[in-house]
Design a protein around this motif. Sequence first.
Motif, PDB file in Angstrom:
ATOM      1  N   GLY A 123      25.265  45.550   0.988  1.00  0.00           N
ATOM      2  CA  GLY A 123      24.758  47.163   1.153  1.00  0.00           C
ATOM      3  C   GLY A 123      25.834  47.437   1.636  1.00  0.00           C
ATOM      4  O   GLY A 123      26.368  46.462   2.419  1.00  0.00           O
ATOM      5  N   GLN A 124      26.493  48.075   1.505  1.00  0.00           N
ATOM      6  CA  GLN A 124      27.787  49.572   2.800  1.00  0.00           C
ATOM      7  C   GLN A 124      26.742  50.646   3.093  1.00  0.00           C
ATOM      8  O   GLN A 124      25.809  50.844   2.304  1.00  0.00           O
ATOM      9  N   ASP A 125      26.871  50.861   4.224  1.00  0.00           N
ATOM     10  CA  ASP A 125      26.615  51.978   4.961  1.00  0.00           C
ATOM     11  C   ASP A 125      27.432  53.220   4.464  1.00  0.00           C
ATOM     12  O   ASP A 125      28.628  53.311   4.935  1.00  0.00           O
ATOM     13  N   SER A 126      27.060  54.155   3.949  1.00  0.00           N
ATOM     14  CA  SER A 126      27.856  55.578   3.685  1.00  0.00           C
ATOM     15  C   SER A 126      28.162  56.049   4.281  1.00  0.00           C
ATOM     16  O   SER A 126      29.572  56.860   4.341  1.00  0.00           O
ATOM     17  N   ALA A 127      28.014  56.061   5.733  1.00  0.00           N
ATOM     18  CA  ALA A 127      27.641  56.524   6.475  1.00  0.00           C
ATOM     19  C   ALA A 127      29.441  55.969   7.660  1.00  0.00           C
ATOM     20  O   ALA A 127      29.894  57.062   7.715  1.00  0.00           O
ATOM     21  N   GLU A 128      30.188  55.405   7.052  1.00  0.00           N
ATOM     22  CA  GLU A 128      31.499  54.151   7.564  1.00  0.00           C
ATOM     23  C   GLU A 128      32.559  55.191   6.102  1.00  0.00           C
ATOM     24  O   GLU A 128      33.045  54.638   6.284  1.00  0.00           O
ATOM     25  N   ALA A 129      31.390  55.614   5.402  1.00  0.00           N
ATOM     26  CA  ALA A 129      32.631  55.943   4.101  1.00  0.00           C
ATOM     27  C   ALA A 129      33.973  56.741   4.930  1.00  0.00           C
ATOM     28  O   ALA A 129      33.792  57.564   5.539  1.00  0.00           O
ATOM     29  N   THR A 130      35.647  57.088   4.483  1.00  0.00           N
ATOM     30  CA  THR A 130      36.111  57.668   5.026  1.00  0.00           C
ATOM     31  C   THR A 130      36.285  57.922   3.399  1.00  0.00           C
ATOM     32  O   THR A 130      36.988  57.994   2.715  1.00  0.00           O
ATOM     33  N   PHE A 131      37.301  59.877   3.740  1.00  0.00           N
ATOM     34  CA  PHE A 131      37.858  60.054   2.829  1.00  0.00           C
ATOM     35  C   PHE A 131      39.604  60.877   3.310  1.00  0.00           C
ATOM     36  O   PHE A 131      38.877  60.862   4.506  1.00  0.00           O
ATOM     37  N   CYS A 132      40.079  60.825   1.807  1.00  0.00           N
ATOM     38  CA  CYS A 132      40.835  61.496   2.148  1.00  0.00           C
ATOM     39  C   CYS A 132      41.600  62.679   1.565  1.00  0.00           C
ATOM     40  O   CYS A 132      41.498  62.472   0.267  1.00  0.00           O
ATOM     41  N   ARG A 133      41.935  63.453   2.062  1.00  0.00           N
ATOM     42  CA  ARG A 133      42.336  64.525   0.594  1.00  0.00           C
ATOM     43  C   ARG A 133      43.429  64.267   0.102  1.00  0.00           C
ATOM     44  O   ARG A 133      44.265  63.563  -0.399  1.00  0.00           O
ATOM     45  N   THR A 134      43.538  65.508  -0.686  1.00  0.00           N
ATOM     46  CA  THR A 134      44.377  64.994  -2.008  1.00  0.00           C
ATOM     47  C   THR A 134      46.062  65.245  -1.449  1.00  0.00           C
ATOM     48  O   THR A 134      46.723  65.788  -0.754  1.00  0.00           O
ATOM     49  N   ILE A 135      47.222  64.657  -1.475  1.00  0.00           N
ATOM     50  CA  ILE A 135      48.595  64.522  -0.947  1.00  0.00           C
ATOM     51  C   ILE A 135      49.551  65.159  -1.951  1.00  0.00           C
ATOM     52  O   ILE A 135      49.255  64.408  -3.343  1.00  0.00           O
ATOM     53  N   ARG A 136      49.769  66.485  -1.509  1.00  0.00           N
ATOM     54  CA  ARG A 136      50.625  66.526  -2.116  1.00  0.00           C
ATOM     55  C   ARG A 136      52.106  66.962  -2.076  1.00  0.00           C
ATOM     56  O   ARG A 136      52.112  65.979  -0.451  1.00  0.00           O
TER      57      ARG A 136
END
Length: 192
Positions: free
Chosen positions: A64-77
Amino acid sequence: AKAVSLQGWVLQLAAGPVAAETEPIPVLAGDRAQTLAERLAEAGAGLLRSALAPLLAGRPALRGQDSAEATFCRTIRKEAGRVDWAAASATEIERRVRAYSPWPGCYSFLGERRLGLERVEAAEVSGAETRGAAPPPGTILEGGLVPGGAGFLRLLEVKPAGKGAMPFSAFLNGTPGAIGARLTPWPETNGD
């Protein structure tokens, strides 16, 4: 450094169980987005070749993965490539040029002319190279040095609007008055 993983599909981002993964893959000093993507793709293909047969043969051991460690990236424009020399350090600008290659690319304006930044490097600079006091951010100095908000960048290869990429020295040959001029995040108009 991050690893390439094979994971189960779930609706949440970075939450699926991991079936297999590579050793960590470092980001190298000369990496650009494209070169790193190619290395990651090769690692992913190798991982798929080695892990696919065991996965198809039965129930693999899933972690399993720890979803608290997920990182997000905004859309690059496209606008993300605009360089504001006063707001970013030379190191930040160098990293952006590498990360945004080939798209959206980084750029500034020399007067009204858009100038793509194809290859740059953060540079250690002595007072003799800047001829005394630190010039304003974005000022083009001898040797292709340009101060950022902190530190200096050396322009190695640029791409003027409507032309192909070229060494910065070749750009200077065709652009009298560039030394001492300032690169800006927006085109400067002459009021006409």
